[in-house]
Scaffold this motif. Structure first.
Motif, mmCIF file in Angstrom:
data_model
loop_
_atom_site.group_PDB
_atom_site.id
_atom_site.type_symbol
_atom_site.label_atom_id
_atom_site.label_comp_id
_atom_site.label_asym_id
_atom_site.label_seq_id
_atom_site.Cartn_x
_atom_site.Cartn_y
_atom_site.Cartn_z
ATOM 1 N N ASP A 110 -5.574 14.250 3.601
ATOM 2 C CA ASP A 110 -4.492 13.286 3.849
ATOM 3 C C ASP A 110 -3.549 13.788 4.937
ATOM 4 O OD1 ASP A 110 -3.116 10.885 3.480
ATOM 5 O OD2 ASP A 110 -1.675 11.826 2.120
ATOM 6 N N LEU A 111 -4.122 14.196 6.041
ATOM 7 C CA LEU A 111 -3.357 14.658 7.200
ATOM 8 C C LEU A 111 -4.100 14.265 8.458
ATOM 9 C CD1 LEU A 111 -2.427 18.288 6.053
ATOM 10 C CD2 LEU A 111 -0.842 16.368 6.238
ATOM 11 N N ASN A 112 -3.393 14.178 9.568
ATOM 12 C CA ASN A 112 -4.033 13.974 10.869
ATOM 13 C C ASN A 112 -4.455 15.342 11.416
ATOM 14 O OD1 ASN A 112 -3.174 11.379 10.465
ATOM 15 N ND2 ASN A 112 -1.827 11.280 12.234
ATOM 16 N N ASP A 113 -5.744 15.525 11.650
ATOM 17 C CA ASP A 113 -6.236 16.829 12.099
ATOM 18 C C ASP A 113 -7.557 16.648 12.848
ATOM 19 O OD1 ASP A 113 -6.891 19.467 12.485
ATOM 20 O OD2 ASP A 113 -6.595 20.082 10.407
ATOM 21 N N ARG A 114 -7.462 16.436 14.160
ATOM 22 C CA ARG A 114 -8.653 16.132 14.958
ATOM 23 C C ARG A 114 -9.693 17.247 14.933
ATOM 24 N NH1 ARG A 114 -4.566 16.416 18.582
ATOM 25 N NH2 ARG A 114 -4.700 14.208 19.069
ATOM 26 N N ALA A 115 -9.273 18.488 14.672
ATOM 27 C CA ALA A 115 -10.211 19.612 14.698
ATOM 28 C C ALA A 115 -11.244 19.537 13.580
ATOM 29 C CB ALA A 115 -9.449 20.936 14.616
ATOM 30 N N LEU A 116 -11.001 18.694 12.587
ATOM 31 C CA LEU A 116 -11.912 18.598 11.451
ATOM 32 C C LEU A 116 -12.857 17.401 11.527
ATOM 33 C CD1 LEU A 116 -9.499 19.495 8.485
ATOM 34 C CD2 LEU A 116 -11.211 20.955 9.570
ATOM 35 N N ARG A 117 -12.785 16.636 12.609
ATOM 36 C CA ARG A 117 -13.625 15.437 12.692
ATOM 37 C C ARG A 117 -15.110 15.781 12.645
ATOM 38 N NH1 ARG A 117 -10.269 12.932 17.747
ATOM 39 N NH2 ARG A 117 -8.464 12.147 16.561
ATOM 40 N N HIS A 118 -15.506 16.851 13.311
ATOM 41 C CA HIS A 118 -16.908 17.249 13.362
ATOM 42 C C HIS A 118 -16.996 18.738 13.043
ATOM 43 C CE1 HIS A 118 -17.818 13.385 15.193
ATOM 44 N NE2 HIS A 118 -16.820 13.595 16.042
ATOM 45 N N ARG A 130 0.837 -1.199 0.000
ATOM 46 C CA ARG A 130 0.000 0.000 0.000
ATOM 47 C C ARG A 130 0.874 1.251 0.000
ATOM 48 N NH1 ARG A 130 -3.720 -0.377 5.109
ATOM 49 N NH2 ARG A 130 -1.840 -1.337 5.959
ATOM 50 N N GLN A 131 0.321 2.345 -0.513
ATOM 51 C CA GLN A 131 1.035 3.615 -0.477
ATOM 52 C C GLN A 131 0.867 4.253 0.892
ATOM 53 O OE1 GLN A 131 0.111 6.351 -3.627
ATOM 54 N NE2 GLN A 131 1.057 8.077 -2.598
ATOM 55 N N PRO A 132 1.958 4.742 1.503
ATOM 56 C CA PRO A 132 1.833 5.388 2.822
ATOM 57 C C PRO A 132 0.995 6.653 2.753
ATOM 58 C CG PRO A 132 4.136 4.882 2.301
ATOM 59 C CD PRO A 132 3.350 4.683 1.039
ATOM 60 N N SER A 133 0.198 6.856 3.787
ATOM 61 C CA SER A 133 -0.553 8.096 3.945
ATOM 62 C C SER A 133 0.332 9.125 4.633
ATOM 63 C CB SER A 133 -1.810 7.837 4.788
ATOM 64 O OG SER A 133 -2.369 9.035 5.252
ATOM 65 N N MET A 134 0.235 10.380 4.238
ATOM 66 C CA MET A 134 1.043 11.408 4.872
ATOM 67 C C MET A 134 0.584 11.708 6.294
ATOM 68 S SD MET A 134 2.437 14.239 2.243
ATOM 69 C CE MET A 134 0.877 15.071 2.029
ATOM 70 N N GLY A 135 -0.650 11.340 6.638
ATOM 71 C CA GLY A 135 -1.104 11.544 8.010
ATOM 72 C C GLY A 135 -0.204 10.830 9.005
ATOM 73 N N THR A 141 -11.659 7.726 12.280
ATOM 74 C CA THR A 141 -11.323 7.736 10.858
ATOM 75 C C THR A 141 -10.543 8.994 10.454
ATOM 76 O OG1 THR A 141 -13.519 8.650 10.412
ATOM 77 C CG2 THR A 141 -13.249 6.269 10.195
ATOM 78 N N LEU A 142 -10.265 9.860 11.433
ATOM 79 C CA LEU A 142 -9.347 10.975 11.217
ATOM 80 C C LEU A 142 -8.469 11.076 12.458
ATOM 81 C CD1 LEU A 142 -8.301 13.235 9.430
ATOM 82 C CD2 LEU A 142 -9.961 14.775 10.486
ATOM 83 N N PRO A 143 -7.257 10.525 12.394
ATOM 84 C CA PRO A 143 -6.383 10.556 13.582
ATOM 85 C C PRO A 143 -5.999 11.978 13.950
ATOM 86 C CG PRO A 143 -5.608 8.955 11.944
ATOM 87 C CD PRO A 143 -6.660 9.790 11.280
ATOM 88 N N GLY A 144 -5.584 12.130 15.199
ATOM 89 C CA GLY A 144 -5.042 13.402 15.656
ATOM 90 C C GLY A 144 -3.532 13.321 15.767
ATOM 91 N N LEU A 145 -2.915 14.439 16.050
ATOM 92 C CA LEU A 145 -1.465 14.493 16.233
ATOM 93 C C LEU A 145 -1.129 14.385 17.711
ATOM 94 C CD1 LEU A 145 -0.666 17.422 13.781
ATOM 95 C CD2 LEU A 145 -0.142 15.012 13.408
ATOM 96 N N ASN A 146 0.001 13.762 18.020
ATOM 97 C CA ASN A 146 0.447 13.698 19.405
ATOM 98 C C ASN A 146 1.209 14.970 19.764
ATOM 99 O OD1 ASN A 146 2.720 13.084 17.835
ATOM 100 N ND2 ASN A 146 3.649 11.927 19.476
ATOM 101 N N GLU A 173 -12.652 12.838 7.128
ATOM 102 C CA GLU A 173 -11.933 11.609 7.419
ATOM 103 C C GLU A 173 -10.585 11.672 6.725
ATOM 104 O OE1 GLU A 173 -14.553 8.522 6.032
ATOM 105 O OE2 GLU A 173 -15.705 8.529 7.912
ATOM 106 N N ILE A 174 -9.663 10.817 7.119
ATOM 107 C CA ILE A 174 -8.398 10.758 6.408
ATOM 108 C C ILE A 174 -8.642 10.084 5.056
ATOM 109 C CG2 ILE A 174 -7.605 8.509 7.307
ATOM 110 C CD1 ILE A 174 -4.808 9.957 7.629
ATOM 111 N N THR A 175 -7.915 10.508 4.036
ATOM 112 C CA THR A 175 -8.191 10.043 2.673
ATOM 113 C C THR A 175 -8.144 8.530 2.549
ATOM 114 O OG1 THR A 175 -7.221 12.114 1.862
ATOM 115 C CG2 THR A 175 -7.556 10.362 0.252
#
Length: 581
Positions: A182-190, A108-113, A556-561, A209-211
């Motif tokens: 294609d990024l981790n951004d928890r602020a966009l989940r809802h 699989r191709q890596p996601s930038m998230g 389905t949309l991870p956040g950043l640590n 969601e993440i792509t």
């Protein structure tokens, strides 16, 4: 590439500089890699140094070539850092090449998230990598962006459909097609869209969601032709009309344009390993809510272009391999010849339950101390995952992926566990030694295939198409996960029964649960018993062609640590990337 030091049961304690190793490697012209697969020049479209797109004409050009052997690499239930499935798949291909075979790896191709978040890159490690590392982890040929564009085009057309009150009349409360990034951004989940004025659309709740979680990505991986891609995109469900009937992308008028946006992304990407074995990197469906495997079209090219095609299935065997067998192989009609189950000493000690480990944490010192008894305690997970693969008629070869800090006494326990159930276990040092470190693993895989040929390939699906959807979910939960049964919410059971009546009952199922446990509870390690699988919601992925059941909370949309990898990525004075790992 010349072999390095001989393989042993121990690996050096000094970590390898993956980016430095990758950057120092000499790439062969991509045309030479294509030639290894017997691909005609007109099928190869160079895309910068060391990368090419493969036109679908490649499949017709290879049609008369004999089919190679099909090997899937999976793993036990992983620790948060992972156990090295990708690295092992790459090492195995290089090991097969050392034996004189033409072997290809499909990934699989890596996601930038994840690359810019917690996990880091996904191109292998040490001397078992796919090149060019930076390009693969950061954009590659833009396939993921094309998936995002196609997905978001449909989202835009859905909101436009609402704004103009077009037929069929969508119920705004039923819309189930979010946007993706294609990024981790928890602020966009809802989020709420359509704010402003009448000209800005209809206000409603939505989200991102993440792509990789887009059903478009799952469709890309399962389609076997552009025409099939077009048909599947047309079946995507975006919501319900006022009468409760499904509204599709075809009815919205989006499927044609989406296919156009995905024409180039449908072409697999050809690259090479450090030892110049062909590598096909294509598609990247999310491992929790989709089948988590690379594309069917890439696998077919690799199978007919070489003696062996090795592919990796996401997460543990209970998830990635199960979906490879029951979703991907159903869609492709391809039958696997062998499976490799990756295990590490540290993972089995983790599954003893004595070493808590959260994502992002460094390995505790106690996990690296010599404790063969803990390996034995955690071995229940290894034995269950072996049994899960055998449930499909294949006996796996166990690859002991050697890590710094492994002790011979601990490796011996893994060998003993495998021997107790009649399974080969081979120490692999491909991270340090490249293909030479996977030579014994490659030999074991070839032997396993020869034995299966003599006995007759016994592969079979876990369940027949005609089994009702509820019973398919129950069979996976009880036979593979070790659950006592399944608790369906009333809404979930009603939907499954409705889909059964509507003709969707023959679809395979995909259970979305945590990858950190065989159960639906990530804190339950080893091989837990005495639990039931809760299914609170079910969804129909009509385009991809499966039903998925939600068991637990799945992001389905991870956040950043607190310290994401992106904060360490930079360029040096020479313009070279630094901080990518």
């Amino acid at each position: 590439m010349a072999p390095r030091s001989p393989a042993t049961d121990r690996v050096p304690s000094t970590p390898l500089d993956n980016l430095g190793i990758a950057r120092a490697a000499r790439l062969w012209p991509i045309e030479e890699i294509a030639h290894r697969l017997g691909l005609p020049g007109e099928a190869v479209e160079p895309y910068g140094r060391g990368i090419a797109k493969l036109d679908p004409v490649a499949l017709s050009a290879l049609a008369d070539h004999p089919r190679g052997r099909y090997v899937v690499v999976t793993a036990i239930t992983p620790t948060p850092p992972g156990e090295g499935k990708t690295t092992t798949a790459i090492g195995l291909v290089q090991g097969l090449q050392r034996l004189g075979h033409v072997a290809c790896v499909a990934l699989r191709q890596p996601s930038m998230g994840p690359t810019l978040g917690l996990k880091g890159g996904a191109t292998g490690s040490g001397y078992s990598q796919v090149l060019p590392m930076e390009r693969i982890n950061l954009h590659l040929t833009g396939d993921i962006h094309a998936v995002g564009a196609a997905h978001n085009l449909l989202a835009a057309l859905v909101d436009n459909h609402l704004h103009h009150g077009l037929e069929p009349e969508l119920d705004p409360r039923s819309i189930c097609w979010p946007r993706v990034i294609d990024l981790n951004d928890r602020a966009l989940r809802h989020i709420v869209v359509g704010l402003g004025g009448r000209g800005d659309g209809m206000p409603r709740q939505s989200g991102f969601e993440i792509t990789a979680a887009s059903e478009v990505m799952a469709v890309l991986a399962l389609a076997d032709s552009l025409a099939d891609l077009r048909r599947r995109l047309g079946r995507l469900i975006v919501g319900l009309d006022r009468d409760g009937e499904a509204v599709t992308a075809e009815q919205i008028g989006a499927a044609g344009a989406m296919t156009v946006l995905l024409k180039e992304a449908f072409k697999p990407n050809l690259l090479q390993t450090l030892e110049h074995a062909p590598a096909l990197i294509h598609a990247g469906p999310f491992g929790n809510i989709a089948h988590g495997n690379s594309s069917i079209v890439a696998d077919r090219i690799g199978l007919h272009g070489g003696d062996f095609l090795v592919t990796e299935a996401g997460f543990g065997a209970d998830m990635g391999a199960e979906r490879f067998f029951n979703i991907k192989c159903r869609a492709s009609g391809l039958v696997p010849d062998a499976a490799v189950l990756v295990v590490t000493v540290r993972a089995l000690k983790y599954h003893s339950g004595r070493h808590p480990l959260a994502p992002g944490q460094s390995l505790p010192a106690s996990l690296l101390a010599e404790h063969p008894d803990e390996v034995h305690e955690g071995g229940a997970n290894l034995l269950k995952q072996i049994d899960d693969i055998r449930a499909h008629g294949i006996t796996p070869v166990v690859a002991i992926n050697a890590f710094p800090g492994d002790h011979p006494s601990e490796v011996a326990v893994i060998r003993q566990l495998c021997a107790s159930v009649g399974v080969r276990a081979v120490v692999a040092t491909h991270v340090r030694d490249g293909g030479e470190g996977a030579r014994h693993l490659a030999e074991a895989v070839v032997e396993a295939i020869d034995e299966a040929d003599d006995a007759g390939n016994g592969f079979h699906f876990l369940y027949p198409d005609a089994l009702p959807l509820t019973e398919k979910i129950e069979r996976i939960a009880t036979r593979l996960y070790g659950a006592e049964g399944v608790d369906f919410s009333p809404a979930a059971r009603a939907r499954l029964e409705a889909w059964q009546r509507q003709g969707h009952g023959e679809l395979p199922v995909c259970i979305a649960k945590t990858h950190l446990s065989l159960s639906s509870d990530p804190s339950r390690l080893g091989a837990p018993t005495g639990w039931r699988l809760p299914v609170r919601e079910v969804r129909l992925s009509a385009g991809a062609g499966f039903v998925y059941a939600l068991a637990g909370d799945i992001l389905t949309l991870p956040g950043l640590n607190a310290s994401p990898a992106a904060t360490r990525l930079d360029i040096d004075d020479n313009g070279d990337t630094v901080g990518l790992y």
